[in-house]
Design an enzyme around this catalytic site. Sequence first.
Site, PDB file in Angstrom:
ATOM      1  CE  LYS A 166      70.661  11.995  44.529  1.00 10.26           C
ATOM      2  NZ  LYS A 166      70.248  11.245  45.695  1.00 10.26           N
TER       3      LYS A 166
ATOM      4  CG  ASP B 197      72.181   9.893  48.345  1.00  8.88           C
ATOM      5  OD1 ASP B 197      71.935  10.863  49.093  1.00  8.88           O
ATOM      6  OD2 ASP B 197      71.884   9.868  47.145  1.00  8.88           O
TER       7      ASP B 197
HETATM    8  P1  NAP Z   1      65.879   8.671  40.028  1.00  9.63           P
HETATM    9  O1  NAP Z   1      67.319   8.598  39.699  1.00  9.63           O
HETATM   10  O2  NAP Z   1      64.972   9.514  39.207  1.00  9.63           O
HETATM   11  O3  NAP Z   1      65.326   7.143  40.050  1.00  9.63           O
HETATM   12  C1  NAP Z   1      63.954   6.910  40.279  1.00  9.63           C
HETATM   13  C2  NAP Z   1      63.743   5.431  40.574  1.00  9.63           C
HETATM   14  O4  NAP Z   1      62.348   5.234  40.904  1.00  9.63           O
HETATM   15  C3  NAP Z   1      64.037   4.510  39.399  1.00  9.63           C
HETATM   16  O5  NAP Z   1      64.496   3.267  39.881  1.00  9.63           O
HETATM   17  C4  NAP Z   1      62.661   4.369  38.755  1.00  9.63           C
HETATM   18  O6  NAP Z   1      62.513   3.200  37.978  1.00  9.63           O
HETATM   19  C5  NAP Z   1      61.797   4.265  39.983  1.00  9.63           C
HETATM   20  N1  NAP Z   1      60.404   4.607  39.731  1.00  9.63           N
HETATM   21  C6  NAP Z   1      59.895   5.812  39.418  1.00  9.63           C
HETATM   22  N2  NAP Z   1      58.552   5.744  39.294  1.00  9.63           N
HETATM   23  C7  NAP Z   1      58.219   4.454  39.536  1.00  9.63           C
HETATM   24  C8  NAP Z   1      56.979   3.746  39.574  1.00  9.63           C
HETATM   25  N3  NAP Z   1      55.823   4.352  39.314  1.00  9.63           N
HETATM   26  N4  NAP Z   1      56.992   2.422  39.887  1.00  9.63           N
HETATM   27  C9  NAP Z   1      58.169   1.790  40.153  1.00  9.63           C
HETATM   28  N5  NAP Z   1      59.368   2.408  40.130  1.00  9.63           N
HETATM   29  C10 NAP Z   1      59.396   3.721  39.826  1.00  9.63           C
HETATM   30  O7  NAP Z   1      65.675   9.188  41.539  1.00  9.63           O
HETATM   31  P2  NAP Z   1      66.681   8.958  42.756  1.00  9.63           P
HETATM   32  O8  NAP Z   1      67.643  10.077  42.842  1.00  9.63           O
HETATM   33  O9  NAP Z   1      67.182   7.580  42.697  1.00  9.63           O
HETATM   34  O10 NAP Z   1      65.678   9.128  44.016  1.00  9.63           O
HETATM   35  C11 NAP Z   1      64.722   8.111  44.308  1.00  9.63           C
HETATM   36  C12 NAP Z   1      63.894   8.578  45.516  1.00  9.63           C
HETATM   37  O11 NAP Z   1      64.704   8.561  46.699  1.00  9.63           O
HETATM   38  C13 NAP Z   1      63.365   9.985  45.361  1.00  9.63           C
HETATM   39  O12 NAP Z   1      61.975  10.062  45.642  1.00  9.63           O
HETATM   40  C14 NAP Z   1      64.185  10.805  46.322  1.00  9.63           C
HETATM   41  O13 NAP Z   1      63.462  11.875  46.912  1.00  9.63           O
HETATM   42  C15 NAP Z   1      64.583   9.791  47.401  1.00  9.63           C
HETATM   43  N6  NAP Z   1      65.882  10.119  48.006  1.00  9.63           N
HETATM   44  C16 NAP Z   1      65.939  10.431  49.324  1.00  9.63           C
HETATM   45  C17 NAP Z   1      67.173  10.736  49.890  1.00  9.63           C
HETATM   46  C18 NAP Z   1      67.262  11.062  51.348  1.00  9.63           C
HETATM   47  O14 NAP Z   1      68.286  11.620  51.769  1.00  9.63           O
HETATM   48  N7  NAP Z   1      66.279  10.724  52.156  1.00  9.63           N
HETATM   49  C19 NAP Z   1      68.346  10.726  49.144  1.00  9.63           C
HETATM   50  C20 NAP Z   1      68.245  10.391  47.798  1.00  9.63           C
HETATM   51  C21 NAP Z   1      67.007  10.098  47.244  1.00  9.63           C
HETATM   52  P3  NAP Z   1      62.902   3.204  36.400  1.00  9.63           P
HETATM   53  O15 NAP Z   1      64.395   2.986  36.331  1.00  9.63           O
HETATM   54  O16 NAP Z   1      62.105   2.085  35.849  1.00  9.63           O
HETATM   55  O17 NAP Z   1      62.497   4.565  35.854  1.00  9.63           O
END
Ligand code: NAP
Length: 282
Positions: free
Chosen positions: A67, A103
């Site tokens: 993103k 989102d």
């Molecule tokens: P992203 O940009 O890859 O960010 C991932 C986030 O998760 C970062 O803050 C990361 O922290 C954190 N993280 C990953 N592994 C972790 C762990 N083991 N312990 C603690 N924090 C951890 O992903 P994103 O696009 O933001 O998406 C995040 C989640 O939201 C995804 O699983 C996605 O499927 C979900 N989502 C759902 C919707 C919906 O419509 N329902 C929409 C968007 C996203 P760091 O910065 O430290 O790496």
Amino acid sequence: MSTARFAVFGHPIAQSLSPRIHAAFGRQCGIPLEYTAIDAPPDGFAAALECFAADGGRGCNVTLPLKEIAFSLCTQASSRAQRAGACNTLTRRDGQWHGDTTDGAGLVRDLTGRQGLDLRARRVLLLGAGGAARGVAPALLDAGIGELVVVNRTPERADALVDALGEPGRAHSRYWEDLRELGDFELIVNATSAGRDQSSGFTAPLSLVNSRSVAVDLNYGEAAIPFLAWARSAGCLEAIDGLGMLVEQAAEAFELWHGVRPLTDAVYAELRERDKTLATAD
Ligand code: NAP
């Protein structure tokens, strides 16, 4: 009417529900469209996006971990995408990509509409500072929450998110190690992807929860199990997964591309029926 091309990019992406949702919206609105899932690692995303445009791609959604890269590839971005520094919806216009993020609007619509929550004046804890957290944070502030505390595994990303919000009176970042000292919250939002790693559970201090706390996981299906299990055992009043947000952010993107707002309840109900077998990808 010719069939227009749309897609969702992510890595991984095979389990994405977005093709199914957009196909259902298209049928409902009488709009023929092709919507596919395209796997693109971060270092191959720019090339894959150009290839898609050259093949007639008119618009795409973007999911993790792309993103923030998507935002950097857009020639123009909506004000909400600029505030987020991240895009989940791109539209091809005059040979260029225009970026937006749906989102936040999707989350707020699900919480206030489908779940009937009043977000005004709530004290909110946002876990995560990736693309999704960046999208939902400005929308939560716009919905009238009282305070936003952002905590992320990598603290610099939480600091950067809060800086970008530009609301020092209402939005702060804190360290994960300090969760115990933050008091309690009426809304706890998990915007991390940690639950995708099925090998570990979710733990956080019980002191975050009060008798009115509502917990929301942006994830759904198996990836939402650890956080929602913690929320229930911690005594949260409600524990809500991200399936409703998924459908609402898709509806917002569909309206941007096609100029028609689809009805979401039937699509949501159909996906909820299948929920026990869902894996997350959006
Ligand atoms: P992203 O940009 O890859 O960010 C991932 C986030 O998760 C970062 O803050 C990361 O922290 C954190 N993280 C990953 N592994 C972790 C762990 N083991 N312990 C603690 N924090 C951890 O992903 P994103 O696009 O933001 O998406 C995040 C989640 O939201 C995804 O699983 C996605 O499927 C979900 N989502 C759902 C919707 C919906 O419509 N329902 C929409 C968007 C996203 P760091 O910065 O430290 O790496």
